[in-house]
Every structure is written in structure tokens, then in C-alpha cells.
Design an enzyme around this catalytic site. Structure first.
Site, PDB file in Angstrom:
ATOM      1  CB  ALA A 266      -1.057   0.041   1.023  1.00  0.00           C
TER       2      ALA A 266
ATOM      3  CG  ASN B 225      -6.834  -3.354  -6.307  1.00  0.00           C
ATOM      4  OD1 ASN B 225      -6.728  -2.434  -7.068  1.00  0.00           O
ATOM      5  ND2 ASN B 225      -6.267  -3.620  -5.066  1.00  0.00           N
TER       6      ASN B 225
ATOM      7  CD  GLU C 134      -3.271 -13.574  -1.146  1.00  0.00           C
ATOM      8  OE1 GLU C 134      -2.763 -14.588  -1.495  1.00  0.00           O
ATOM      9  OE2 GLU C 134      -3.283 -13.123  -0.168  1.00  0.00           O
TER      10      GLU C 134
ATOM     11  CE1 TYR D 294       1.430  -6.292  -6.725  1.00  0.00           C
ATOM     12  CE2 TYR D 294      -0.981  -6.791  -6.868  1.00  0.00           C
ATOM     13  CZ  TYR D 294       0.190  -6.281  -6.102  1.00  0.00           C
ATOM     14  OH  TYR D 294      -0.031  -6.085  -4.708  1.00  0.00           O
TER      15      TYR D 294
HETATM   16  C1  COA Z   1      -2.058  -0.088  -5.800  1.00  0.00           C
HETATM   17  C2  COA Z   1      -0.968   0.895  -5.210  1.00  0.00           C
HETATM   18  C3  COA Z   1      -0.130   0.132  -3.932  1.00  0.00           C
HETATM   19  C4  COA Z   1      -0.201   1.246  -6.335  1.00  0.00           C
HETATM   20  O1  COA Z   1       0.651   2.334  -5.462  1.00  0.00           O
HETATM   21  P1  COA Z   1       1.381   3.629  -6.503  1.00  0.00           P
HETATM   22  O2  COA Z   1       2.619   3.759  -5.711  1.00  0.00           O
HETATM   23  O3  COA Z   1       0.520   4.461  -7.067  1.00  0.00           O
HETATM   24  O4  COA Z   1       1.981   2.620  -7.845  1.00  0.00           O
HETATM   25  P2  COA Z   1       2.764   3.028  -8.907  1.00  0.00           P
HETATM   26  O5  COA Z   1       2.900   4.636  -9.049  1.00  0.00           O
HETATM   27  O6  COA Z   1       3.902   2.203  -8.957  1.00  0.00           O
HETATM   28  O7  COA Z   1       1.910   2.836 -10.091  1.00  0.00           O
HETATM   29  C5  COA Z   1       0.798   3.367 -10.203  1.00  0.00           C
HETATM   30  C6  COA Z   1       0.439   4.271 -11.411  1.00  0.00           C
HETATM   31  O8  COA Z   1       1.866   4.823 -11.826  1.00  0.00           O
HETATM   32  C7  COA Z   1       1.912   4.660 -13.263  1.00  0.00           C
HETATM   33  N1  COA Z   1       2.975   3.759 -13.601  1.00  0.00           N
HETATM   34  C8  COA Z   1       3.493   3.074 -12.954  1.00  0.00           C
HETATM   35  N2  COA Z   1       4.571   2.360 -13.273  1.00  0.00           N
HETATM   36  C9  COA Z   1       4.402   2.825 -14.799  1.00  0.00           C
HETATM   37  C10 COA Z   1       5.483   2.529 -15.803  1.00  0.00           C
HETATM   38  N3  COA Z   1       6.176   1.719 -15.826  1.00  0.00           N
HETATM   39  N4  COA Z   1       5.125   3.061 -16.917  1.00  0.00           N
HETATM   40  C11 COA Z   1       4.251   4.247 -16.783  1.00  0.00           C
HETATM   41  N5  COA Z   1       3.365   4.567 -15.763  1.00  0.00           N
HETATM   42  C12 COA Z   1       3.592   3.854 -14.816  1.00  0.00           C
HETATM   43  C13 COA Z   1       0.605   4.358 -13.699  1.00  0.00           C
HETATM   44  O9  COA Z   1       0.050   5.574 -14.181  1.00  0.00           O
HETATM   45  C14 COA Z   1      -0.143   3.773 -12.518  1.00  0.00           C
HETATM   46  O10 COA Z   1      -1.129   4.387 -12.533  1.00  0.00           O
HETATM   47  P3  COA Z   1      -2.493   3.247 -12.988  1.00  0.00           P
HETATM   48  O11 COA Z   1      -2.272   1.992 -12.171  1.00  0.00           O
HETATM   49  O12 COA Z   1      -3.797   4.163 -12.561  1.00  0.00           O
HETATM   50  O13 COA Z   1      -2.179   3.154 -14.452  1.00  0.00           O
HETATM   51  C15 COA Z   1      -1.802   2.002  -4.294  1.00  0.00           C
HETATM   52  O14 COA Z   1      -2.832   2.423  -5.372  1.00  0.00           O
HETATM   53  C16 COA Z   1      -2.458   1.436  -3.164  1.00  0.00           C
HETATM   54  O15 COA Z   1      -1.908   1.419  -2.148  1.00  0.00           O
HETATM   55  N6  COA Z   1      -3.768   0.628  -3.229  1.00  0.00           N
HETATM   56  C17 COA Z   1      -4.726   0.507  -2.176  1.00  0.00           C
HETATM   57  C18 COA Z   1      -3.995  -0.884  -1.629  1.00  0.00           C
HETATM   58  C19 COA Z   1      -4.137  -1.845  -2.611  1.00  0.00           C
HETATM   59  O16 COA Z   1      -4.975  -2.066  -3.513  1.00  0.00           O
HETATM   60  N7  COA Z   1      -2.786  -2.756  -2.376  1.00  0.00           N
HETATM   61  C20 COA Z   1      -2.717  -3.871  -3.476  1.00  0.00           C
HETATM   62  C21 COA Z   1      -3.341  -5.179  -2.539  1.00  0.00           C
HETATM   63  S1  COA Z   1      -2.836  -6.539  -3.482  1.00  0.00           S
END
Ligand code: COA
Length: 191
Positions: free
Chosen positions: A114, A152, A147, A159
Site C-alpha cells: 500500500a 482491484n 493474491e 503487477y
Molecule cells: C496499488 C497501489 C499500491 C499502487 O501504488 P502506487 O505507488 O500508486 O503505484 P505506482 O505509482 O508504482 O503505479 C501506479 C501508477 O503509476 C503509473 N506507472 C507505474 N509504473 C509505470 C510505468 N512503468 N510506466 C508508466 N506508468 C507507470 C501508472 O500511471 C499507474 O497508474 P494506473 O495504475 O492508474 O495506471 C496503491 O494504489 C494502493 O495503495 N492501493 C490500495 C491498496 C492496494 O490495493 N494494495 C494492493 C493489494 S494486492
């Protein structure tokens, strides 16, 4: 990937001198788990970080904490087959990922991930996952698994970009009856 041979980084020696014992798997290879990228500091989590991890959970799960203090404590302090890496910005914890080595050391499971809503979209989660993939490859693990809720799609997209593929659905996996999908990334061993 660059071949890394040295045992025990100065980073881990530093941790030890402060009385912190890194999880035993981290002692085997030289991976810069503690590093800075785009102004974000990445390091191993300690017990004192757990309160911050709970605050991140509350933020992203609208007040819920799927993992309690004891869950985090078990994986950060007690279970030698598990550890958490955290991301810090200006000294505050803004994100985390957890992993656990399973099946007598054969593979690694991502247990929790997260990032505070205010800091999402900066590739913090991508960096955390990428680092674990690098570490588990160096440790010779065959695959990484996780998982994730079927609805989501944001996390699934993240992933997939990291090379995970869906292999099965886990019907009604969650307490509220929601399905999970099981994702797997096969690791290539270059060491
Ligand atoms: C899922 C979660 C951990 C992602 O965290 P984050 O730091 O925002 O993730 P990242 O910045 O690495 O990647 C997300 C965004 O960055 C961008 N991004 C990341 N890697 C990229 C790449 N290689 N190239 C271009 N854009 C990229 C994308 O725009 C992406 O947005 P999108 O998913 O809407 O397309 C966060 O949304 C979260 O905490 N969610 C709630 C908890 C959760 O769902 N956890 C997972 C449980 S299995």
C-alpha cells in the site's frame, strides 16, 4: 541484471551496529534494499514503523485495517521468513510492501502492499515490487506469487507491468465474499 556477489552490504552491517537484525534471507545477498530513488528513501521496516503502516492502511482502505498491529509485528519481527520494505519521504513512511518465503524456500509471496493516497502514482509501489523481484531472483527463488481482489484493477495493472500473470481465480476468497485472483511471476536466475 548485474551480477552481485558480495555477502552482506555495509547497509546491513549498519543495521546490525544499531542492534537491528535483518531477516535471515537478506544476509545472503548484496542487494541495495536501502537506497534513494526520486527523493524517496527505501529501507527495511522495523517494529517502530508499524504504527505508520496502520495509518497507511486506514488511508487506503477508508478506515479499515485488514492487517492489525499483530499481523505486521509477526511478519516484521517474529517470522524469519518474512520482512517488509518501506518507502519514506522526508522522514515519514508513505508506502510499504511485505513478502514471505514459502514452501521451504522455493518461492516468495507478496503479502501486503500500500501507498498513501496522496503519494500514489509516483511509481513507489512499482519500485518496491521491482526491488523484491530483484532480490528473489538473486536468492534463486523459482517464482513470486500474490493474491489481489478481482475488482482491484489498479493493483492488477501494476503487477502486470512487473511481469505477473493471472493463473487462477479464488472464488469468495475475502470475508465480504469478494473473489481474488492469483498472480504469478516466474523468475529468471542470472546469478
Ligand atoms: C496499488 C497501489 C499500491 C499502487 O501504488 P502506487 O505507488 O500508486 O503505484 P505506482 O505509482 O508504482 O503505479 C501506479 C501508477 O503509476 C503509473 N506507472 C507505474 N509504473 C509505470 C510505468 N512503468 N510506466 C508508466 N506508468 C507507470 C501508472 O500511471 C499507474 O497508474 P494506473 O495504475 O492508474 O495506471 C496503491 O494504489 C494502493 O495503495 N492501493 C490500495 C491498496 C492496494 O490495493 N494494495 C494492493 C493489494 S494486492
Amino acid at each position: 541484471m548485474k551480477k552481485l556477489k558480495t555477502l552482506l552490504t555495509t547497509t546491513f552491517k549498519g543495521f546490525k551496529s544499531k542492534g537491528f537484525n535483518p531477516r535471515r534471507y537478506l544476509e545472503m545477498v548484496d542487494v541495495e534494499l536501502e537506497h534513494d530513488k526520486d527523493g524517496v528513501h527505501y529501507r527495511l521496516a522495523e517494529r517502530s514503523d508499524i504504527v505508520a503502516l496502520l495509518a497507511i492502511e486506514r488511508d487506503v482502505y477508508n478506515g479499515d485495517i485488514p492487517w492489525t498491529f499483530s499481523h505486521f509485528e509477526h511478519e516484521i519481527v517474529k517470522n524469519n521468513d518474512a520482512f517488509f520494505v518501506i518507502a519514506e519521504l522526508s522522514g515519514s513512511v508513505v508506502g510499504f510492501v511485505g513478502t514471505r518465503i514459502n514452501h521451504h524456500g522455493a518461492d516468495a509471496h507478496i503479502t501486503n502492499l500500500a501507498v498513501f493516497k496522496a503519494f500514489q502514482g509516483r511509481q513507489i509501489a512499482s519500485t518496491l515490487i521491482g526491488q523484491l523481484v530483484q532480490l528473489m531472483s538473486l536468492l534463486g527463488k523459482s517464482e513470486m506469487t500474490l493474491e489481489v481482489r478481482r475488482d482491484n484493477t489498479k493493483a492488477q495493472g501494476l503487477y502486470r507491468r512487473q511481469g505477473f500473470e493471472t493463473t487462477k481465480i479464488l472464488p469468495q476468497y475475502y470475508e465480504d465474499g469478494g473473489d481474488a485472483i492469483w498472480m504469478v511471476k516466474k523468475l529468471r536466475h542470472e546469478n
